[in-house]
Scaffold this active site. Structure first.
Site, PDB file in Angstrom:
ATOM      1  N   ASP A  13       0.810  -1.229   0.000  1.00  0.00           N
ATOM      2  CA  ASP A  13       0.000   0.000   0.000  1.00  0.00           C
ATOM      3  C   ASP A  13       0.841   1.276   0.000  1.00  0.00           C
ATOM      4  O   ASP A  13       0.426   2.305   0.527  1.00  0.00           O
ATOM      5  CB  ASP A  13      -0.962   0.025   1.218  1.00  0.00           C
ATOM      6  CG  ASP A  13      -1.873  -1.173   1.227  1.00  0.00           C
ATOM      7  OD1 ASP A  13      -2.295  -1.595   0.137  1.00  0.00           O
ATOM      8  OD2 ASP A  13      -2.167  -1.687   2.322  1.00  0.00           O
ATOM      9  N   HIS A  41      -4.683  -1.784  -5.580  1.00  0.00           N
ATOM     10  CA  HIS A  41      -3.877  -0.707  -6.141  1.00  0.00           C
ATOM     11  C   HIS A  41      -4.825   0.408  -6.573  1.00  0.00           C
ATOM     12  O   HIS A  41      -5.565   0.247  -7.534  1.00  0.00           O
ATOM     13  CB  HIS A  41      -3.055  -1.207  -7.331  1.00  0.00           C
ATOM     14  CG  HIS A  41      -2.023  -2.230  -6.955  1.00  0.00           C
ATOM     15  ND1 HIS A  41      -1.243  -2.874  -7.877  1.00  0.00           N
ATOM     16  CD2 HIS A  41      -1.638  -2.710  -5.743  1.00  0.00           C
ATOM     17  CE1 HIS A  41      -0.422  -3.704  -7.245  1.00  0.00           C
ATOM     18  NE2 HIS A  41      -0.656  -3.634  -5.957  1.00  0.00           N
TER      19      HIS A  41
END
Ligand code: GDP
Ligand code: MG
Length: 424
Positions: A13, A41
Site C-alpha cells: 500500500d 492498487h
C-alpha cells in the site's frame, strides 16, 4: 528502451498502482508477476478513481498491453468481476490489451474456502489473511496440485485432472475442517463458465514477451505488496505466500531472461501495515487516528483500517536493500503537512542496545522504536510541482530519508491524482 520494475519497499500500500499509472505511458507492456486478487492498487486519473486487484495498473493507457504472468494467483472469478466493472466505467479491457499466461495456475473456489476455514481454526493466532485463497493457492502450486489456465484451452483430460485434485481436496475439507465436500458437477460448471469468460484472454505470454524483447519494446513490471511481506525475506510468518521482490520477476513474469535496469521502490512518507504481525513504529490511540484520517488509510480490498506510524528507517533501508532498488518514489508527503514535528524511527532498541539493522523476524516483537523529530512545514503542498517550491522543511525531510536509506528519491508524490508529483 530500459525495463523498469515498480515494487513496494515496506508492508504494501505504498502507492505502487499510482506510480505505475503515472509512468506506464512510456512503456509497451505492464506485467504483474506475483500475488493475486488480494492486491488493492488505487489509481486516480482522468477516467476516475479505481481500486485494481488483479489487473495491471497499465490498463488505463491506450496502446499498453497488460499481462498477468505465470507467477500470479489467477482467480478468474474476481478477474472477470474486475473486467466487468472497468468496462462499466468505459475502460477498454479486451484480449488485445489484457493477456493471461497459459502457465498461470487457477485459483479455485476451494482455495478461498480453505483460507477462511484455516483463519477460523487459528482464531487469535490468525495471520490476518484477506481470505482470497492466496496461501492455499501457492502451497498447492508447489505441491503440483493445481490446474493451469492453458489446460482450459488445450487439455484433453481436464475432467480427469479436476477429479483427481477434487478427491484430495475433499479429503482435506472433510478430514481437517469437517466441512462439506465440493461436487465435481459444481466445479465443472464453474470451469465451463470461467472458460467462456476468461478463455479469450489466455495465450503464451512467454512467447509474447520474448518477441517484445527482440523488438526492443519496453516492459514495466508491477509488484504487489512490499519487501516486508516477501515470503523469504519478509516478516515471516506474517508475509504473503509469494515473492514480492524484483528478483522474482524473471520467474513470475513469464520472461525468464528479464533484465531490469531500473528498480523503482515505492516508499510511503510514513508507515502503514494491514493485518497481523510485528510493526515496530506503530502508533496507537489519538495520534494514530489522526494520521489514519489524514492519509485515508483504509484497505482498498477489504476496507480494513490500516495500522499506522512514523516512517521506519530500519525497515525501509532493509526493504531497499532486498529489492536492490535503484531509485525511490516517496508517496503521500502531503499527508504529513498537519504535523508540527515529523517523527522518524531511526533505529530500534533491542535488549537495551540500539541497532540499525533489520533483525530476525521473531526479534521484532522485542524491538522498540528510537524516534527523532524533524520540523514540520505546516502548509498545503499538494499543488506544488517543483522541488524548489517545496517548503524548506519538507525538502529537509525528504533529504533526511534519502540519506538514511542510501537511495536516490527520484519522485515525490503529493496527491492521489496522476499529475500530483515532483520529479527530482
Ligand atoms: P498500492 O497497493 O501500493 O498500489 O497502494 P494503495 O493504492 O493500496 O494505497 C495507496 C493510497 O494512497 C491510494 O489510495 C492512493 O490513491 C493514495 N496515494 C498515492 N500517492 C499519494 C500521495 O502522494 N498523496 C495522497 N494524499 N494520496 C496518495
Ligand atoms: Mg494496496
Amino acid at each position: 528502451m530500459r525495463n523498469c520494475a515498480i515494487v513496494g519497499i515496506n508492508w504494501g500500500d505504498e502507492g505502487k498502482g499510482r506510480i505505475v499509472d503515472l509512468l506506464c505511458s512510456s512503456y509497451d507492456y505492464v506485467v504483474r508477476y506475483q500475488g493475486g486478487g488480494n492486491a488493492g492498487h488505487t489509481v486516480v486519473n482522468d477516467k476516475g478513481k479505481f481500486a485494481l486487484h488483479l489487473i495491471p495498473s497499465g490498463i488505463f493507457h491506450e496502446g499498453v498491453i497488460n499481462i498477468l504472468g505465470n507467477g500470479v494467483a489467477l482467480d478468474p472469478e474476481s478477474l472477470y468481476e474486475e473486467i466487468v466493472f472497468l468496462r462499466s466505467k468505459g475502460i477498454e479491457v479486451s484480449p488485445a490489451n489484457l493477456k493471461i499466461s497459459d502457465r498461470a495456475s487457477i485459483l479455485f473456489p476451494w482455495h478461498k474456502e480453505l483460507d477462511a476455514l484455516e483463519e477460523e481454526r487459528l482464531k487469535d493466532k490468525k495471520y490476518g489473511s484477506t481470505k482470497q485463497g492466496i496461501a492455499p493457492f501457492y502451497s498447492n502450486k508447489y505441491q503440483k496440485k493445481t490446474i493451469l489456465m492453458g489446460e482450459l484451452l488445450y487439455s484433453s483430460n481436464l475432467d480427469e485432472h479436476i477429479k483427481d485434485i477434487l478427491e484430495w481436496k475433499n479429503l482435506i475439507l472433510k478430514g481437517v475442517y469437517n466441512a462439506e465436500p465440493i461436487s465435481f458437477e459444481d466445479i465443472k460448471k464453474w470451469v465451463e463458465d470461467m472458460k467462456e469468460k476468461i478463455g479469450p484472454f489466455i495465450c503464451d505470454t512467454t512467447k509474447l514477451l520474448m518477441n517484445a524483447v527482440y523488438e526492443n519494446k519496453s516492459i514495466l513490471f508491477e509488484a504487489q505488496l512490499g519487501s516486508l511481506r516477501d515470503l523469504d525475506y519478509g516478516i515471516y510468518p506474517y508475509t504473503t505466500s509469494s515473492n514480492t521482490l524484483a528478483s522474482y520477476i524473471p520467474i513470475g513474469s513469464g520472461l525468464p531472461t528479464a533484465k531490469i535496469e531500473e528498480i523503482l521502490g515505492v516508499v510511503k512518507a510514513y508507515s502503514t501495515c494491514v493485518g497481523e504481525g510485528p510493526f515496530v513504529s506503530e502508533w496507537k490511540g489519538e495520534d494514530a487516528d489522526k494520521l489514519r484520517e489524514a492519509g485515508m488509510e483504509y484497505g482498498a480490498k477489504t476496507g480494513r483500517p490500516r495500522r499506522v506510524g512514523p516512517i521506519d528507517i530500519v525497515a525501509t533501508k532493509y526493504g531497499v536493500e532486498v529489492q536492490n532498488a535503484t531509485s525511490i518514489a516517496l508517496t503521500k508527503l502531503d499527508v504529513l503537512s498537519y504535523m508540527d514535528k515529523i517523527p522518524v524511527c531511526v533505529k530500534y532498541k533491542l535488549h537495551g542496545e540500539e541497532i540499525d539493522h533489520f533483525p530476525f523476524p521473531s526479534l521484532l516483537e522485542e524491538c522498540e522504536p528510537v524516534i527523532e523529530y524533524l520540523d514540520g512545514w505546516k502548509e498545503d503542498i499538494s499543488k506544488i510541482r517543483k522541488w524548489e517550491e517545496l517548503p524548506n522543511n519538507a525538502r529537509v525531510y525528504v533529504e533526511f530519508i534519502e540519506k538514511q536509506i542510501n537511495c536516490h528519491i527520484k519522485y515525490v508524490s503529493v496527491g492521489q491524482e496522476r499529475n500530483a508529483y515532483i520529479e527530482r
